[in-house]
Design a protein around this motif. Structure first.
Motif, PDB file in Angstrom:
ATOM      1  N   CYS A  56     -50.588 -93.938  -7.581  1.00 53.41           N
ATOM      2  CA  CYS A  56     -51.279 -93.941  -8.871  1.00 53.41           C
ATOM      3  C   CYS A  56     -51.760 -92.520  -9.142  1.00 53.41           C
ATOM      4  O   CYS A  56     -52.694 -92.045  -8.501  1.00 53.41           O
ATOM      5  N   PHE A 136     -53.931 -97.696 -22.788  1.00 53.60           N
ATOM      6  CA  PHE A 136     -53.582 -97.402 -21.403  1.00 53.60           C
ATOM      7  C   PHE A 136     -52.474 -98.349 -20.941  1.00 53.60           C
ATOM      8  O   PHE A 136     -52.652 -99.573 -21.002  1.00 53.60           O
ATOM      9  N   CYS A 138     -50.709-100.609 -18.397  1.00 50.27           N
ATOM     10  CA  CYS A 138     -51.360-101.308 -17.294  1.00 50.27           C
ATOM     11  C   CYS A 138     -50.402-102.286 -16.627  1.00 50.27           C
ATOM     12  O   CYS A 138     -49.406-102.722 -17.214  1.00 50.27           O
ATOM     13  N   PRO A 155     -45.912-101.966 -16.217  1.00 53.98           N
ATOM     14  CA  PRO A 155     -46.004-101.262 -17.503  1.00 53.98           C
ATOM     15  C   PRO A 155     -44.715-100.501 -17.773  1.00 53.98           C
ATOM     16  O   PRO A 155     -43.844-100.386 -16.901  1.00 53.98           O
ATOM     17  N   PRO A 189     -55.573-107.210 -15.730  1.00 55.34           N
ATOM     18  CA  PRO A 189     -54.993-105.880 -15.959  1.00 55.34           C
ATOM     19  C   PRO A 189     -55.433-104.912 -14.858  1.00 55.34           C
ATOM     20  O   PRO A 189     -56.574-104.963 -14.383  1.00 55.34           O
ATOM     21  N   VAL A 190     -54.532-104.044 -14.469  1.00 56.44           N
ATOM     22  CA  VAL A 190     -54.830-102.993 -13.496  1.00 56.44           C
ATOM     23  C   VAL A 190     -54.401-101.672 -14.124  1.00 56.44           C
ATOM     24  O   VAL A 190     -53.231-101.490 -14.459  1.00 56.44           O
ATOM     25  N   VAL A 191     -55.349-100.759 -14.311  1.00 55.76           N
ATOM     26  CA  VAL A 191     -55.055 -99.483 -14.959  1.00 55.76           C
ATOM     27  C   VAL A 191     -55.314 -98.340 -13.988  1.00 55.76           C
ATOM     28  O   VAL A 191     -56.092 -98.475 -13.033  1.00 55.76           O
ATOM     29  N   GLU A 192     -54.663 -97.223 -14.246  1.00 57.67           N
ATOM     30  CA  GLU A 192     -54.861 -96.013 -13.443  1.00 57.67           C
ATOM     31  C   GLU A 192     -55.801 -95.089 -14.200  1.00 57.67           C
ATOM     32  O   GLU A 192     -55.544 -94.707 -15.342  1.00 57.67           O
ATOM     33  N   ALA A 197     -56.690 -96.821  -8.985  1.00 56.97           N
ATOM     34  CA  ALA A 197     -56.335 -98.108  -9.582  1.00 56.97           C
ATOM     35  C   ALA A 197     -57.614 -98.894  -9.860  1.00 56.97           C
ATOM     36  O   ALA A 197     -58.411 -99.144  -8.953  1.00 56.97           O
TER      37      ALA A 197
END
Length: 210
Positions: A56, A136, A138, A155, A189-192, A197
């Protein structure tokens, strides 16, 4: 070529070069001046040792090259999974598969339903989330979401693709028949963010603010 010391950024440039095949090493010296980014210095040795690695880091920091450098050195097989909008991929790549199964994971594009699978990794919808009017890309993660197996939705890999906003998404809003059959409200949701992360609350909670 200036030597890069090891530290929090991982191995030194010279150590990374020492792991690579001779032809790849010469290419790196010629094209990269023998210098690697922090994500590459941390990831390449791990991938080279056969570890599973999730990188990430910001766009342009060398994530893709990290995988290719280690893959070329380890002589791993590159598998291209085709999808509904990849009509030219088989002719360009010389061959694709509709699904790839390995180590309890099943990778498919996501445009068709899948019956027998492990932890499911799909694309197709390519989610993104809006936070403070910024978009973003995700991941979406669902623990045991598909027949008791975990689900990971990828994504868009192309920075020019904005992705599909999922803040208020419900199951019927997705294109993938796989996602249409799961409880979308349970997906997280998982965002950088700044190289880390960040796991957000499930969509059911996010909808209230959409």
């Amino acid at each position: 070529m200036e030597k890069q010391p090891a530290g929090q950024d991982g191995h030194s440039d010279e150590e990374i070069l020492g792991l690579l095949d001779e032809n790849v090493r010469e290419w790196c010296i010629r094209q990269l001046e023998g210098r690697f980014t922090p994500p590459q210095r941390m990831a390449v040795p791990l991938i080279h040792d056969g570890k599973n690695v999730l990188i990430c880091s910001p766009t342009g920091s060398g994530k893709t090259l990290s995988a290719f450098l280690a893959t070329l050195r380890a002589e791993c097989e590159v598998v291209l999974v085709t999808g509904s909008h990849d009509t030219m991929l088989p002719s360009v790549a010389g061959g694709t598969v509709e699904r790839y199964d390995r180590g309890g994971y099943t990778v498919v594009h996501g445009d068709q339903a899948v019956d027998d699978h492990g932890t499911l990794i799909i694309g197709h919808d390519h989610p993104a989330i809006e936070i403070d009017m910024a978009r973003f890309p995700c991941f979406l993660y669902g623990q045991g979401a598909v027949r008791g197996k975990d689900l990971i939705v990828m994504p868009a890999a192309n920075p020019l693709s904005p992705g599909v906003i999922i803040n208020a998404a419900r199951s019927q809003d997705f294109l993938s028949p796989i996602l249409r059959r799961v409880d979308a409200g349970s997906l997280q949701p998982v965002v950088e963010v700044d190289g880390e992360a960040v796991v957000l609350p499930p969509l059911a909670g996010i909808r209230r603010f959409a």
